[in-house]
Motif scaffolding. Structure first.
Motif, PDB file in Angstrom:
ATOM      1  N   UNK A  57       0.857  -1.191   0.000  1.00  0.00           N
ATOM      2  CA  UNK A  57       0.000   0.000   0.000  1.00  0.00           C
ATOM      3  C   UNK A  57       0.884   1.229   0.000  1.00  0.00           C
ATOM      4  N   UNK A  58       0.258   2.357  -0.355  1.00  0.00           N
ATOM      5  CA  UNK A  58       0.937   3.647  -0.368  1.00  0.00           C
ATOM      6  C   UNK A  58       0.228   4.583   0.600  1.00  0.00           C
ATOM      7  N   UNK A  59       0.955   5.535   1.159  1.00  0.00           N
ATOM      8  CA  UNK A  59       0.368   6.452   2.142  1.00  0.00           C
ATOM      9  C   UNK A  59      -0.454   7.564   1.504  1.00  0.00           C
ATOM     10  N   UNK A  60      -0.363   7.718   0.203  1.00  0.00           N
ATOM     11  CA  UNK A  60      -1.141   8.727  -0.522  1.00  0.00           C
ATOM     12  C   UNK A  60      -1.480   8.216  -1.902  1.00  0.00           C
ATOM     13  N   UNK A  61      -2.205   9.003  -2.691  1.00  0.00           N
ATOM     14  CA  UNK A  61      -2.624   8.558  -4.015  1.00  0.00           C
ATOM     15  C   UNK A  61      -1.457   8.383  -4.974  1.00  0.00           C
ATOM     16  N   UNK A  62      -1.706   7.550  -5.977  1.00  0.00           N
ATOM     17  CA  UNK A  62      -0.707   7.181  -6.971  1.00  0.00           C
ATOM     18  C   UNK A  62      -1.357   7.273  -8.351  1.00  0.00           C
ATOM     19  N   UNK A  63      -0.675   7.909  -9.299  1.00  0.00           N
ATOM     20  CA  UNK A  63      -1.168   8.045 -10.662  1.00  0.00           C
ATOM     21  C   UNK A  63      -0.091   7.532 -11.605  1.00  0.00           C
ATOM     22  N   UNK A  64      -0.468   6.677 -12.562  1.00  0.00           N
ATOM     23  CA  UNK A  64       0.541   6.109 -13.436  1.00  0.00           C
ATOM     24  C   UNK A  64       0.117   5.996 -14.889  1.00  0.00           C
ATOM     25  N   UNK A  89      -3.493   4.361 -14.883  1.00  0.00           N
ATOM     26  CA  UNK A  89      -4.051   3.701 -13.708  1.00  0.00           C
ATOM     27  C   UNK A  89      -3.882   4.638 -12.523  1.00  0.00           C
ATOM     28  N   UNK A  90      -4.632   4.390 -11.463  1.00  0.00           N
ATOM     29  CA  UNK A  90      -4.476   5.180 -10.242  1.00  0.00           C
ATOM     30  C   UNK A  90      -4.884   4.336  -9.053  1.00  0.00           C
ATOM     31  N   UNK A  91      -4.368   4.724  -7.903  1.00  0.00           N
ATOM     32  CA  UNK A  91      -4.709   4.108  -6.617  1.00  0.00           C
ATOM     33  C   UNK A  91      -5.034   5.230  -5.643  1.00  0.00           C
ATOM     34  N   UNK A  92      -5.991   5.010  -4.757  1.00  0.00           N
ATOM     35  CA  UNK A  92      -6.310   6.058  -3.794  1.00  0.00           C
ATOM     36  C   UNK A  92      -5.289   6.173  -2.667  1.00  0.00           C
ATOM     37  N   UNK A  93      -4.489   5.133  -2.464  1.00  0.00           N
ATOM     38  CA  UNK A  93      -3.541   5.146  -1.345  1.00  0.00           C
ATOM     39  C   UNK A  93      -4.256   4.879  -0.035  1.00  0.00           C
ATOM     40  N   UNK A  94      -3.555   5.107   1.054  1.00  0.00           N
ATOM     41  CA  UNK A  94      -4.137   4.859   2.372  1.00  0.00           C
ATOM     42  C   UNK A  94      -4.197   3.375   2.682  1.00  0.00           C
ATOM     43  N   UNK A  95      -5.362   2.902   3.073  1.00  0.00           N
ATOM     44  CA  UNK A  95      -5.515   1.524   3.545  1.00  0.00           C
ATOM     45  C   UNK A  95      -5.703   0.501   2.425  1.00  0.00           C
ATOM     46  N   UNK A  96      -5.870   0.930   1.189  1.00  0.00           N
ATOM     47  CA  UNK A  96      -6.154   0.016   0.080  1.00  0.00           C
ATOM     48  C   UNK A  96      -4.898  -0.762  -0.308  1.00  0.00           C
ATOM     49  N   UNK A 118       3.323  10.950  -1.077  1.00  0.00           N
ATOM     50  CA  UNK A 118       3.588  10.235   0.170  1.00  0.00           C
ATOM     51  C   UNK A 118       3.376  11.135   1.374  1.00  0.00           C
ATOM     52  N   UNK A 119       2.669  10.601   2.376  1.00  0.00           N
ATOM     53  CA  UNK A 119       2.449  11.343   3.615  1.00  0.00           C
ATOM     54  C   UNK A 119       3.793  11.587   4.292  1.00  0.00           C
ATOM     55  N   UNK A 120       3.968  12.737   4.931  1.00  0.00           N
ATOM     56  CA  UNK A 120       5.238  13.050   5.588  1.00  0.00           C
ATOM     57  C   UNK A 120       5.604  12.003   6.639  1.00  0.00           C
ATOM     58  N   UNK A 121       6.873  11.642   6.629  1.00  0.00           N
ATOM     59  CA  UNK A 121       7.375  10.709   7.636  1.00  0.00           C
ATOM     60  C   UNK A 121       6.972   9.268   7.426  1.00  0.00           C
ATOM     61  N   UNK A 122       6.307   8.956   6.317  1.00  0.00           N
ATOM     62  CA  UNK A 122       5.910   7.582   6.026  1.00  0.00           C
ATOM     63  C   UNK A 122       6.626   7.085   4.781  1.00  0.00           C
ATOM     64  N   UNK A 123       6.852   5.781   4.691  1.00  0.00           N
ATOM     65  CA  UNK A 123       7.514   5.269   3.487  1.00  0.00           C
ATOM     66  C   UNK A 123       6.610   5.392   2.263  1.00  0.00           C
ATOM     67  N   UNK A 124       7.228   5.431   1.104  1.00  0.00           N
ATOM     68  CA  UNK A 124       6.501   5.506  -0.153  1.00  0.00           C
ATOM     69  C   UNK A 124       5.675   4.240  -0.372  1.00  0.00           C
ATOM     70  N   UNK A 125       6.198   3.105   0.078  1.00  0.00           N
ATOM     71  CA  UNK A 125       5.558   1.821  -0.151  1.00  0.00           C
ATOM     72  C   UNK A 125       5.748   0.954   1.087  1.00  0.00           C
TER      73      UNK A 125
END
Length: 144
Positions: A57-64, A89-96, A118-125
Protein backbone atom coordinates in the motif's frame (compact mmCIF):
# COMPACT_ATOMS: atom_id res chain seq x y z
CA UNK A 1 -11.17 16.73 -22.56
CA UNK A 2 -13.60 19.21 -21.07
CA UNK A 3 -13.27 22.90 -21.82
CA UNK A 4 -12.38 23.38 -18.15
CA UNK A 5 -9.12 21.55 -18.82
CA UNK A 6 -8.49 22.71 -22.38
CA UNK A 7 -5.45 24.87 -23.08
CA UNK A 8 -6.10 28.16 -24.85
CA UNK A 9 -3.51 30.22 -26.66
CA UNK A 10 -3.94 33.89 -27.56
CA UNK A 11 -1.96 35.04 -30.61
CA UNK A 12 -0.19 31.71 -30.82
CA UNK A 13 1.71 30.76 -33.95
CA UNK A 14 4.58 33.22 -34.02
CA UNK A 15 7.05 30.35 -33.70
CA UNK A 16 4.96 27.56 -35.24
CA UNK A 17 1.75 25.68 -34.61
CA UNK A 18 0.50 25.02 -31.07
CA UNK A 19 1.28 21.72 -29.35
CA UNK A 20 -1.15 18.84 -29.70
CA UNK A 21 -2.66 17.91 -26.35
CA UNK A 22 -4.55 14.64 -25.77
CA UNK A 23 -6.19 13.58 -22.53
CA UNK A 24 -4.87 10.09 -21.75
CA UNK A 25 -6.52 9.65 -18.36
CA UNK A 26 -8.19 11.45 -15.51
CA UNK A 27 -9.64 10.72 -12.08
CA UNK A 28 -12.98 12.56 -11.77
CA UNK A 29 -13.09 12.39 -7.98
CA UNK A 30 -9.43 12.24 -7.05
CA UNK A 31 -8.63 11.36 -3.45
CA UNK A 32 -7.12 13.87 -1.07
CA UNK A 33 -3.37 14.29 -1.05
CA UNK A 34 -2.04 14.08 2.54
CA UNK A 35 -1.13 17.50 3.96
CA UNK A 36 2.59 18.15 3.55
CA UNK A 37 2.92 15.23 1.12
CA UNK A 38 6.06 14.72 -0.92
CA UNK A 39 5.42 14.06 -4.61
CA UNK A 40 7.78 11.76 -6.47
CA UNK A 41 7.75 10.43 -10.01
CA UNK A 42 9.55 7.20 -10.85
CA UNK A 43 10.04 5.00 -13.90
CA UNK A 44 9.55 1.29 -13.19
CA UNK A 45 10.92 -1.19 -15.73
CA UNK A 46 9.68 -4.76 -15.36
CA UNK A 47 11.82 -7.52 -16.88
CA UNK A 48 9.97 -10.17 -18.91
CA UNK A 49 7.62 -12.25 -16.71
CA UNK A 50 8.42 -10.17 -13.58
CA UNK A 51 5.89 -10.53 -10.76
CA UNK A 52 6.54 -6.90 -9.79
CA UNK A 53 6.23 -5.68 -6.21
CA UNK A 54 4.62 -7.93 -3.58
CA UNK A 55 1.21 -6.81 -2.25
CA UNK A 56 1.64 -3.36 -0.73
CA UNK A 57 0.00 0.00 0.00
CA UNK A 58 0.94 3.65 -0.37
CA UNK A 59 0.37 6.45 2.14
CA UNK A 60 -1.14 8.73 -0.52
CA UNK A 61 -2.62 8.56 -4.02
CA UNK A 62 -0.71 7.18 -6.97
CA UNK A 63 -1.17 8.04 -10.66
CA UNK A 64 0.54 6.11 -13.44
CA UNK A 65 0.95 5.67 -17.18
CA UNK A 66 2.20 2.52 -18.94
CA UNK A 67 4.84 3.58 -21.47
CA UNK A 68 5.60 0.17 -22.96
CA UNK A 69 4.31 -3.37 -22.78
CA UNK A 70 1.48 -4.36 -20.44
CA UNK A 71 1.07 -4.58 -16.67
CA UNK A 72 -1.12 -6.85 -14.53
CA UNK A 73 -2.90 -4.51 -12.10
CA UNK A 74 -5.12 -5.32 -9.15
CA UNK A 75 -6.38 -3.18 -6.26
CA UNK A 76 -8.31 -4.40 -3.27
CA UNK A 77 -12.01 -4.64 -4.10
CA UNK A 78 -11.51 -4.38 -7.88
CA UNK A 79 -11.08 -7.16 -10.43
CA UNK A 80 -7.60 -7.73 -11.80
CA UNK A 81 -7.02 -6.13 -15.21
CA UNK A 82 -4.30 -5.57 -17.77
CA UNK A 83 -3.11 -1.99 -18.32
CA UNK A 84 -1.43 -1.61 -21.71
CA UNK A 85 1.00 0.94 -23.16
CA UNK A 86 -0.75 4.29 -23.52
CA UNK A 87 -3.24 3.58 -20.71
CA UNK A 88 -3.36 5.02 -17.20
CA UNK A 89 -4.05 3.70 -13.71
CA UNK A 90 -4.48 5.18 -10.24
CA UNK A 91 -4.71 4.11 -6.62
CA UNK A 92 -6.31 6.06 -3.79
CA UNK A 93 -3.54 5.15 -1.35
CA UNK A 94 -4.14 4.86 2.37
CA UNK A 95 -5.52 1.52 3.54
CA UNK A 96 -6.15 0.02 0.08
CA UNK A 97 -3.93 -2.94 -0.83
CA UNK A 98 -2.31 -3.02 -4.28
CA UNK A 99 -2.04 -6.75 -5.05
CA UNK A 100 -0.43 -6.78 -8.50
CA UNK A 101 1.80 -4.64 -10.68
CA UNK A 102 3.66 -7.35 -12.59
CA UNK A 103 4.69 -7.64 -16.21
CA UNK A 104 1.88 -9.21 -18.21
CA UNK A 105 4.38 -10.19 -20.92
CA UNK A 106 6.61 -13.26 -20.61
CA UNK A 107 8.98 -12.33 -23.42
CA UNK A 108 9.54 -8.55 -23.29
CA UNK A 109 9.97 -5.68 -20.85
CA UNK A 110 7.13 -3.50 -19.71
CA UNK A 111 7.53 -0.07 -18.13
CA UNK A 112 5.38 2.52 -16.40
CA UNK A 113 5.84 6.01 -14.98
CA UNK A 114 4.12 6.66 -11.67
CA UNK A 115 3.71 9.78 -9.53
CA UNK A 116 3.12 9.14 -5.84
CA UNK A 117 2.08 11.51 -3.08
CA UNK A 118 3.59 10.23 0.17
CA UNK A 119 2.45 11.34 3.61
CA UNK A 120 5.24 13.05 5.59
CA UNK A 121 7.38 10.71 7.64
CA UNK A 122 5.91 7.58 6.03
CA UNK A 123 7.51 5.27 3.49
CA UNK A 124 6.50 5.51 -0.15
CA UNK A 125 5.56 1.82 -0.15
CA UNK A 126 4.75 -0.63 2.66
CA UNK A 127 4.66 -4.36 1.90
CA UNK A 128 1.61 -6.17 3.33
CA UNK A 129 2.38 -9.42 5.16
CA UNK A 130 0.69 -12.82 4.73
CA UNK A 131 -1.30 -12.55 7.98
CA UNK A 132 -2.94 -9.27 6.95
CA UNK A 133 -3.60 -10.60 3.44
CA UNK A 134 -5.38 -13.60 4.96
CA UNK A 135 -7.39 -11.41 7.36
CA UNK A 136 -8.56 -9.21 4.45
CA UNK A 137 -9.11 -11.90 1.79
CA UNK A 138 -12.87 -11.15 1.77
CA UNK A 139 -12.07 -7.66 0.42
CA UNK A 140 -10.34 -9.01 -2.67
CA UNK A 141 -12.43 -9.25 -5.84
CA UNK A 142 -13.17 -12.81 -7.00
CA UNK A 143 -10.45 -14.16 -9.26
CA UNK A 144 -11.19 -16.12 -12.41
Amino acid sequence: MSTDHAHHYENYGKSGPPPEIDMVGNVPEAPQVPEGAEAMTILVTLPPDSAGTPPHRHSGPVYGFVVKGAMDFELEGEPARVVRAGETFWEPGGDVIHYQDGNHLADEESAFVVTMFCAPGQPMLTVVGPEELEARRDRRAPRS
